[in-house]
Design a protein around this motif. Structure first.
Motif, short mmCIF file in Angstrom:
data_model
loop_
_atom_site.label_atom_id
_atom_site.label_comp_id
_atom_site.label_asym_id
_atom_site.label_seq_id
_atom_site.Cartn_x
_atom_site.Cartn_y
_atom_site.Cartn_z
N GLN A 162 0.83 -1.22 0.00
CA GLN A 162 0.00 0.00 0.00
C GLN A 162 0.86 1.26 0.00
OE1 GLN A 162 -2.71 -0.90 3.29
NE2 GLN A 162 -4.34 0.01 2.07
N VAL A 163 1.95 1.21 0.77
CA VAL A 163 2.83 2.38 0.82
C VAL A 163 3.40 2.65 -0.57
CG1 VAL A 163 5.00 3.28 1.72
CG2 VAL A 163 3.43 2.09 3.24
N LEU A 164 3.82 1.57 -1.25
CA LEU A 164 4.40 1.72 -2.58
C LEU A 164 3.36 2.28 -3.55
CD1 LEU A 164 7.09 1.18 -4.02
CD2 LEU A 164 6.07 -0.95 -4.87
N ALA A 165 2.14 1.72 -3.48
CA ALA A 165 1.07 2.19 -4.37
C ALA A 165 0.78 3.67 -4.12
CB ALA A 165 -0.20 1.37 -4.14
N LEU A 166 0.76 4.06 -2.82
CA LEU A 166 0.53 5.46 -2.46
C LEU A 166 1.62 6.35 -3.01
CD1 LEU A 166 -0.61 5.88 1.24
CD2 LEU A 166 -1.68 6.79 -0.80
N LEU A 167 2.86 5.86 -2.91
CA LEU A 167 4.01 6.65 -3.37
C LEU A 167 3.88 6.93 -4.86
CD1 LEU A 167 6.66 7.89 -2.34
CD2 LEU A 167 7.81 5.82 -3.12
N VAL A 168 3.52 5.90 -5.63
CA VAL A 168 3.37 6.06 -7.08
C VAL A 168 2.23 7.03 -7.39
CG1 VAL A 168 2.76 4.88 -9.22
CG2 VAL A 168 4.33 3.80 -7.59
N ALA A 169 1.08 6.79 -6.75
CA ALA A 169 -0.08 7.67 -7.00
C ALA A 169 0.24 9.11 -6.58
CB ALA A 169 -1.30 7.16 -6.24
N GLY A 170 0.89 9.24 -5.42
CA GLY A 170 1.20 10.58 -4.90
C GLY A 170 2.16 11.32 -5.81
#
Lengths: 279, 309
Positions: B153-161
């Motif tokens: 989730q952190v990785l997905a958030l980082l990409v989206a962010g």
């Protein structure tokens, strides 16, 4: 202020309308309007509300299609050279809660249409310095130094209007298109803003197309007027158009044009010059 | 975070202790990404007076996540899908391209958005009750939880962010221009409608991402409060934006830290801290304005002046 085009010999027409008709929703807004505006001319678009004065400006800016006729703006189709036009739309005022400074609003006129962000302060380099210098220059030109760094929502109508005129002037336009810039101002500010527009027009050679529903504050400065009224339009120099007969015919009610002691024209009885007719 | 101790409290030790838990590390990582994003996007949202649209986008994520869980899909998919669809729907509303500073903004539009928002909440509850074993997760969906953030989730958030921030950077000046003065921006060739839609999509991604950490109802604490606080402290665009991000990050870190050592949920702490900063800033602004009024005031133009005879 307005540099002539490099290839321009004798200054060409800034604006040319020939037999322009605009329709909206199957209704003719106005028809057969013709007009030629040369550099440095001050032209007023007058008439009661709802006759399409703002519509005419939008057609000039290429924001609305025309049904018939021809418009040339700075030698091209409308909308082609809008970066060389300073535009002030009709509006009431900024919301008091608008927390953005006057100088930021002026700056938007400089590069607000370019993608990305400008680098702040020294990081902006020469382009940034040039932009800041120009912002200060136009703010000084309109006399807004005293309040340009305050949030624009907290300024008076006259102060906001000056800053918006500065925004319109910042890119050294060849044509200023002003929609009711005197609306919602008190008499003193109406006179001051009119005089400012006149100064810009005369000393910097910027052509001005200004919409008003009351002609008196700008009457002394005008080179041409165009009166739109329900069903017709009359164009020409003010002394020919602004007569009791013409205006009474256009408005369908008795309108008097008087001369005061200094020889200035004053229009009396013009239906839309009073506050209660607009809401 | 802090390298000092007050009154016998060992702050350094406490922070080290907190960081020794992997779930806390992930909560801080995710919280930081969400806070930076929400602070930056929220600044424009407040400037554009689209707080209500932003709130709705956050709420729309709830039925998305609940529905996705009911169907056996990932909750993230539901959040992003519903938020993006909601953004496109709001952008398609006729008045969306027409918001203008000082001209009243939303009229009918807010009524339509409100109606959709209520329906979205109702659908969310339906999905939750259809998926019977899921009721315990309801609080998490609405108010967020500190424990549930995975590495993925952190990785997905980082990409989206990162995507959202890049988009915001590219939109930059035209977004500011059309937020403040859409008529002039349009005349100057800014595709106002397109910029508005792009902004709503960025807002939707941010709301969906943030919802997974703070819950659907408390996204708003991070989207609107830091931005509203910052705008009371400065009227300059860039410092305002940076201040908004700074406040969002600060309240998130502090909130997560306090939540770790207290029995009360993270959403409560983040929101309370943000609200306190807002109150302080509002008080500060009132004080400054009152001082300003003592100086001789400039004459204000009358709303509609009489015409001279």
């Amino acid at each position: 202020m307005s540099e002539q085009l490099p290839d321009a010999g004798p200054p060409a027409e800034v604006l040319e309308l020939a037999g322009v008709t605009v329709r909206a929703g199957g209704r003719v807004i106005f028809s057969d309007v013709s007009l030629r505006v040369r550099p440095g001319e001050f032209v007023a678009v007058l008439g009661p509300n709802g006759v399409g004065k703002s519509t005419l400006l939008k057609a000039v800016l290429g924001l609305l299609p025309i049904a018939d006729g021809r418009i040339r703006v700075l030698g091209a189709e409308p909308g082609r050279h809008n970066s060389r036009i300073g535009y002030l739309p009709q509006r009431r005022a900024f919301d008091p809660a608008t927390r953005i400074r006057g100088v930021d609003v002026v700056r938007m006129g400089w590069d607000g249409d370019r993608w990305g962000v400008a680098l702040p302060g020294r990081l902006g380099g020469r382009a940034g310095r040039q932009a800041r210098d120009r912002v200060h220059e136009v703010i000084a030109l309109v006399g807004a130094e005293g309040y340009a760094t305050r949030p624009i929502g907290q300024l008076s109508g006259g102060e906001q209007q000056r800053l918006l005129i500065a925004q319109a002037l910042i890119r050294r336009p060849d044509l200023l298109v002003l929609d009711e810039p005197l609306d919602s101002l008190d008499v003193t500010n109406q006179a001051a803003v009119s005089a400012l527009v006149q100064t810009v027009c005369r000393s910097h050679g910027v052509a001005v197309l200004l919409v008003a529903h009351d002609v008196n504050p700008i009457l002394p400065y005008l080179d041409q007027v165009i009166y739109l009224a329900h069903g017709g339009a009359v164009m020409g120099p003010p002394e020919q158009v602004i007569t009791s007969d013409t205006l009474s015919m256009l408005y369908g009610t008795a309108v008097d044009v008087l001369r005061d002691r200094t020889g200035r024209l004053v229009v009396v009885g013009q239906p839309d010059s009073h506050a209660e007719h607009r809401s | 975070m802090s390298g000092f101790s007050i009154g016998g409290l060992d702050l350094v030790g406490d922070v080290e202790h907190l960081l020794s838990y992997h779930f806390m590390l992930n909560a801080l990582r995710a919280g930081t990404i969400v806070a930076v994003l929400a602070g930056a996007i929220g600044y424009f949202m407040v400037l554009r007076r689209q707080s209500f649209a932003g709130h709705t986008l956050a709420v729309i994520g709830f039925p998305g996540a609940a529905g996705a869980t009911w169907l056996g899909l990932s909750a993230s998919l539901g959040y992003y899908g519903f938020c993006l669809a909601g953004a496109l729907a709001i952008a398609a509303l006729p008045a969306a391209g027409r918001l203008t500073a000082g001209l009243g903004g939303y009229g009918d539009e807010s009524a339509v958005i409100g109606t959709v928002q209520a329906f979205a909440l109702a659908c969310g509850f339906l999905f939750v009750s259809l998926y019977k074993g899921f009721l315990s997760g309801l609080t998490g969906l609405l108010f967020g939880s500190i424990t549930g953030v995975s590495d993925g989730q952190v990785l997905a958030l980082l990409v989206a962010g990162a995507g959202c921030l890049l988009a915001l950077l590219a939109l930059g000046r035209p977004l500011l221009f059309s937020s403040i003065d859409s008529d002039v921006a349009r005349a100057r060739g800014v595709p106002v409608r397109l910029v508005g839609t792009a902004f709503l999509l960025v807002l939707a991604v941010a709301a969906a991402g943030a919802s997974q950490i703070t819950g659907s109802l408390l996204v708003f604490a991070l989207l609107v409060t830091p931005a509203a606080t910052a705008s009371r402290l400065t009227a300059r665009p860039l410092p305002g934006l940076l201040l908004s991000v700074l406040i969002a990050v600060a309240v998130t870190w502090l909130g997560e830290g306090i939540a770790f050592y207290s029995p009360y949920p993270i959403g409560f702490w983040v929101t309370t801290l943000a609200f306190s900063s807002f109150l302080l800033a509002t008080g500060y602004r009132h004080g400054i304005d009152r001082l300003g009024r003592r100086r001789p005031a400039t004459p204000r133009g009358e709303r509609r002046g009489e015409v001279a005879a």
